[in-house]
Design a protein around this motif. Structure first.
Motif, PDB file in Angstrom:
ATOM      1  N   LEU A  22       0.817  -1.222   0.000  1.00 35.85           N
ATOM      2  CA  LEU A  22       0.000   0.000   0.000  1.00 35.85           C
ATOM      3  C   LEU A  22       0.851   1.274   0.000  1.00 35.85           C
ATOM      4  CD1 LEU A  22      -2.703  -1.085   2.623  1.00 35.85           C
ATOM      5  CD2 LEU A  22      -2.941  -1.027   0.130  1.00 35.85           C
ATOM      6  N   LYS A  23       2.118   1.155  -0.336  1.00 33.35           N
ATOM      7  CA  LYS A  23       3.023   2.304  -0.213  1.00 33.35           C
ATOM      8  C   LYS A  23       2.650   3.457  -1.136  1.00 33.35           C
ATOM      9  CE  LYS A  23       6.468   0.292  -3.383  1.00 33.35           C
ATOM     10  NZ  LYS A  23       7.843  -0.232  -3.479  1.00 33.35           N
ATOM     11  N   ASN A  24       1.922   3.184  -2.198  1.00 34.37           N
ATOM     12  CA  ASN A  24       1.525   4.260  -3.109  1.00 34.37           C
ATOM     13  C   ASN A  24       0.251   4.974  -2.670  1.00 34.37           C
ATOM     14  OD1 ASN A  24       3.728   3.819  -4.854  1.00 34.37           O
ATOM     15  ND2 ASN A  24       2.620   2.183  -5.932  1.00 34.37           N
ATOM     16  N   ASN A  25      -0.401   4.434  -1.640  1.00 31.95           N
ATOM     17  CA  ASN A  25      -1.577   5.113  -1.088  1.00 31.95           C
ATOM     18  C   ASN A  25      -1.091   6.042   0.024  1.00 31.95           C
ATOM     19  OD1 ASN A  25      -3.921   5.845   0.367  1.00 31.95           O
ATOM     20  ND2 ASN A  25      -5.001   4.038  -0.402  1.00 31.95           N
ATOM     21  N   THR A  26      -0.957   7.291  -0.282  1.00 29.47           N
ATOM     22  CA  THR A  26      -0.344   8.241   0.651  1.00 29.47           C
ATOM     23  C   THR A  26      -1.271   8.655   1.787  1.00 29.47           C
ATOM     24  OG1 THR A  26      -1.013  10.059  -0.812  1.00 29.47           O
ATOM     25  CG2 THR A  26       1.210   9.159  -1.122  1.00 29.47           C
ATOM     26  N   ASP A  27      -2.510   8.167   1.773  1.00 25.61           N
ATOM     27  CA  ASP A  27      -3.445   8.504   2.857  1.00 25.61           C
ATOM     28  C   ASP A  27      -3.345   7.550   4.040  1.00 25.61           C
ATOM     29  OD1 ASP A  27      -4.480  10.639   1.460  1.00 25.61           O
ATOM     30  OD2 ASP A  27      -6.107   9.477   0.560  1.00 25.61           O
ATOM     31  N   ILE A  28      -2.602   6.452   3.894  1.00 23.30           N
ATOM     32  CA  ILE A  28      -2.568   5.411   4.934  1.00 23.30           C
ATOM     33  C   ILE A  28      -1.177   5.337   5.549  1.00 23.30           C
ATOM     34  CG2 ILE A  28      -2.813   2.935   5.374  1.00 23.30           C
ATOM     35  CD1 ILE A  28      -4.822   2.847   3.047  1.00 23.30           C
ATOM     36  N   HIS A  29      -1.151   5.277   6.897  1.00 29.03           N
ATOM     37  CA  HIS A  29       0.130   5.150   7.605  1.00 29.03           C
ATOM     38  C   HIS A  29       0.007   4.084   8.695  1.00 29.03           C
ATOM     39  CE1 HIS A  29       4.168   6.906   8.315  1.00 29.03           C
ATOM     40  NE2 HIS A  29       4.003   6.401   9.537  1.00 29.03           N
ATOM     41  N   PHE A  30       1.085   3.321   8.873  1.00 28.74           N
ATOM     42  CA  PHE A  30       1.134   2.204   9.818  1.00 28.74           C
ATOM     43  C   PHE A  30       2.008   2.579  11.016  1.00 28.74           C
ATOM     44  CE2 PHE A  30       0.138   0.517   5.733  1.00 28.74           C
ATOM     45  CZ  PHE A  30      -0.580  -0.659   5.920  1.00 28.74           C
ATOM     46  N   TYR A  31       1.553   2.196  12.201  1.00 26.99           N
ATOM     47  CA  TYR A  31       2.331   2.375  13.433  1.00 26.99           C
ATOM     48  C   TYR A  31       2.430   1.037  14.150  1.00 26.99           C
ATOM     49  CZ  TYR A  31       1.721   7.419  12.861  1.00 26.99           C
ATOM     50  OH  TYR A  31       1.739   8.703  12.377  1.00 26.99           O
ATOM     51  N   ILE A  32       3.648   0.630  14.471  1.00 29.08           N
ATOM     52  CA  ILE A  32       3.872  -0.619  15.210  1.00 29.08           C
ATOM     53  C   ILE A  32       4.523  -0.245  16.535  1.00 29.08           C
ATOM     54  CG2 ILE A  32       5.104  -2.814  15.233  1.00 29.08           C
ATOM     55  CD1 ILE A  32       4.821  -2.825  12.161  1.00 29.08           C
ATOM     56  N   VAL A  33       3.799  -0.492  17.613  1.00 27.33           N
ATOM     57  CA  VAL A  33       4.233  -0.085  18.946  1.00 27.33           C
ATOM     58  C   VAL A  33       4.544  -1.333  19.765  1.00 27.33           C
ATOM     59  CG1 VAL A  33       3.640   1.235  21.015  1.00 27.33           C
ATOM     60  CG2 VAL A  33       2.671   1.900  18.785  1.00 27.33           C
ATOM     61  N   GLY A  34       5.792  -1.487  20.168  1.00 28.38           N
ATOM     62  CA  GLY A  34       6.143  -2.641  20.985  1.00 28.38           C
ATOM     63  C   GLY A  34       7.553  -3.129  20.713  1.00 28.38           C
ATOM     64  N   ASP A  35       7.904  -4.201  21.373  1.00 34.22           N
ATOM     65  CA  ASP A  35       9.211  -4.831  21.227  1.00 34.22           C
ATOM     66  C   ASP A  35       9.025  -6.336  21.054  1.00 34.22           C
ATOM     67  OD1 ASP A  35      10.773  -2.479  21.515  1.00 34.22           O
ATOM     68  OD2 ASP A  35      10.497  -2.563  23.687  1.00 34.22           O
ATOM     69  N   GLY A  36      10.102  -7.020  20.741  1.00 35.22           N
ATOM     70  CA  GLY A  36      10.056  -8.470  20.580  1.00 35.22           C
ATOM     71  C   GLY A  36      11.180  -8.939  19.684  1.00 35.22           C
ATOM     72  N   HIS A  37      11.407 -10.251  19.678  1.00 30.16           N
ATOM     73  CA  HIS A  37      12.589 -10.767  18.986  1.00 30.16           C
ATOM     74  C   HIS A  37      12.495 -10.662  17.464  1.00 30.16           C
ATOM     75  CE1 HIS A  37       9.973 -14.352  19.097  1.00 30.16           C
ATOM     76  NE2 HIS A  37      10.571 -14.705  17.982  1.00 30.16           N
ATOM     77  N   GLN A  38      11.296 -10.360  16.922  1.00 29.82           N
ATOM     78  CA  GLN A  38      11.156 -10.172  15.478  1.00 29.82           C
ATOM     79  C   GLN A  38      11.216  -8.695  15.064  1.00 29.82           C
ATOM     80  OE1 GLN A  38      10.490 -12.439  12.810  1.00 29.82           O
ATOM     81  NE2 GLN A  38      11.152 -14.050  14.196  1.00 29.82           N
ATOM     82  N   LYS A  39      11.421  -7.820  16.030  1.00 31.64           N
ATOM     83  CA  LYS A  39      11.342  -6.386  15.715  1.00 31.64           C
ATOM     84  C   LYS A  39      12.424  -5.952  14.722  1.00 31.64           C
ATOM     85  CE  LYS A  39      10.954  -1.777  17.758  1.00 31.64           C
ATOM     86  NZ  LYS A  39      10.800  -1.001  19.007  1.00 31.64           N
ATOM     87  N   GLU A  40      13.651  -6.366  14.969  1.00 29.71           N
ATOM     88  CA  GLU A  40      14.742  -5.939  14.084  1.00 29.71           C
ATOM     89  C   GLU A  40      14.511  -6.424  12.652  1.00 29.71           C
ATOM     90  OE1 GLU A  40      17.213  -3.777  14.608  1.00 29.71           O
ATOM     91  OE2 GLU A  40      16.160  -3.464  16.511  1.00 29.71           O
ATOM     92  N   ASN A  41      14.013  -7.644  12.528  1.00 28.61           N
ATOM     93  CA  ASN A  41      13.704  -8.174  11.205  1.00 28.61           C
ATOM     94  C   ASN A  41      12.635  -7.335  10.516  1.00 28.61           C
ATOM     95  OD1 ASN A  41      13.639 -10.214   9.047  1.00 28.61           O
ATOM     96  ND2 ASN A  41      11.665 -10.801   9.919  1.00 28.61           N
ATOM     97  N   CYS A  42      11.620  -6.918  11.270  1.00 25.04           N
ATOM     98  CA  CYS A  42      10.541  -6.101  10.694  1.00 25.04           C
ATOM     99  C   CYS A  42      11.048  -4.721  10.290  1.00 25.04           C
ATOM    100  CB  CYS A  42       9.387  -5.982  11.695  1.00 25.04           C
ATOM    101  SG  CYS A  42       8.468  -7.512  11.918  1.00 25.04           S
ATOM    102  N   ILE A  43      11.941  -4.169  11.095  1.00 24.19           N
ATOM    103  CA  ILE A  43      12.523  -2.862  10.758  1.00 24.19           C
ATOM    104  C   ILE A  43      13.324  -2.962   9.464  1.00 24.19           C
ATOM    105  CG2 ILE A  43      14.249  -1.156  11.485  1.00 24.19           C
ATOM    106  CD1 ILE A  43      13.256  -1.577  14.377  1.00 24.19           C
TER     107      ILE A  43
END
Length: 402
Positions: free
Chosen positions: A250-271
């Motif tokens: 959805l990166k071309n839809n400039t009206d939508i933004h995602f927020y991921i709040v938290g920590d965990g062992h998969q965080k670095e991979n997601c970043i």
């Protein structure tokens, strides 16, 4: 008549500032109000706390908001290391040596699994103290979770070791408490009669104090975008990498933004997955008292589950109730497991393990308009207030202490 003494043995039990494990802390507020003497026995370290207790000794004692805590010193470990297993065993062993002169004698011991090993500790304490009622609380099914999530053989020595403790707990505890609403059939495989089982899911304190966010967080969250917010652990079962991949779709839809709040062992991979995306923001884990203030900014909240047979037994994740209390519609990626979203009608359910399904679900919710989204959110608020009010659940729990 002296009040009954309740011990809660749970290596992951915390308080509102720990960043995890508030279930028994919240329950105990109402248990204490009803005359019970409550001690929470937890570990000095686990991989999900944000703030740790000061615990220089083998047993460390602290009063937090009228609750007595005993912090049992355990080895530190990394989330995916074998030392985590060792830490659990140390905790269980040290629980056998809990000091009567510091804690008194228990009338009821609640053992909350996972970890599962302290059920044996509690049964040994029952022999020591006599006339102690053992309540075995199942937050997650182990070793079933190990078999399905980690894809380990049912006859692996580690699985068989866990299975032994599971069997001991089911057979010798006085009552089984499960958080999972559809799990009765699972327990029947162990020849457990349904009248030995109580279902007491997670819940939320609808009167929980909400802290104001600092200016930096407010600035991150303040914009005119359609905001998709996830709060919670960033681990394999939570499907956050799929949420990141949906953000890419959805990166071309400039009206939508995602927020991921938290920590965990998969965080670095997601970043790393999101390194080239401008429509996603990661925010570090915040205390429970800040979650509702963050969710005020959400248009839609996300929760996801893997397509595993494990979840047919039900789920009771706290994030459901955070989202529902905030009256936010929920995008729910699962295989129709009769979870709170399905039961309340407070959101949209899409098929699991699919970034495309998540992205399409976001577009569908985006197109509904504010009134329909508000209506969905209100259904969730009403459902959680009726069925998952922590005061009501604490009352149901305390009925088992007799």
């Amino acid at each position: 008549m002296t009040s009954k003494a309740i011990w809660v043995i749970n290596q992951f039990a915390g308080h509102t500032n720990s960043g995890w494990g508030e279930r028994h802390f919240l329950f105990s507020k109402y248990w204490i109000e009803n005359g019970f003497d409550v001690t929470i026995i937890s570990g000095s370290f686990n991989h999900v706390f944000k703030n740790y207790p000061h615990a220089p000794f083998k047993y460390n004692y602290e009063i937090i908001e009228k609750r007595k805590f005993c912090w049992v010193k355990v080895p530190k470990y990394k989330a995916e290391s074998a030392k985590r297993f060792w830490s659990m065993l140390v905790f269980a062993f040290r629980c056998i040596g809990l000091k009567k002169n510091e804690l008194g004698k228990p009338d009821v011991i609640i053992v909350s699994s996972m970890p599962i090993f302290p059920i044996l500790s509690a049964l040994i304490l029952k022999i020591k103290y006599k006339k102690v009622k053992i309540l075995f609380e199942i937050r997650d099914l182990w070793p079933e979770s190990l078999i399905q999530i980690k894809e380990i053989s049912k006859i692996h020595p580690l699985v068989l070791f866990f299975r032994l403790f599971e069997w001991i707990g089911y057979k010798y505890s006085d009552r089984i408490i499960t958080l999972l609403p559809n799990s009765i059939e699972y327990f029947k495989k162990f020849n457990i009669k349904s009248n030995k089982i109580s279902i007491i899911p997670n819940g939320i304190d609808i009167n929980l104090k909400n802290e104001e966010l600092n200016k930096e967080l407010v600035n991150k969250l303040t914009n005119q975008k359609f905001k998709i917010i996830y709060t919670g652990t960033i681990g394999y079962p939570n499907c956050i990498e799929l949420l990141v991949k949906s953000a890419e779709l959805l990166k071309n839809n400039t009206d939508i933004h995602f927020y991921i709040v938290g920590d965990g062992h998969q965080k670095e991979n997601c970043i790393k997955l999101a390194k080239d995306l401008t429509n996603i923001t990661f925010i570090d884990k915040v205390p429970k008292s800040y979650v509702q203030s963050i969710l005020k900014f959400a248009d839609v909240c996300f929760i996801g589950w893997r397509e595993l047979g494990l979840y047919k037994h039900g789920v009771s994740a706290n994030k459901y109730f955070d989202y529902m209390l905030a009256a936010k519609p929920i995008l729910d990626s699962n295989n129709l497991i009769k979870d709170p979203v399905e039961l309340s009608g407070c959101g949209l359910i899409v098929k699991p393990d699919s970034a495309e399904a998540i992205a399409n679900g976001i577009i569908e919710l985006y197109s509904l308009g504010d009134e329909k989204l508000k209506e969905m959110g209100q259904k969730g608020r009403e459902f959680v207030s009726k069925n998952h009010n922590i005061k009501h659940l604490a009352s149901l729990y305390s009925e088992l202490f007799g």
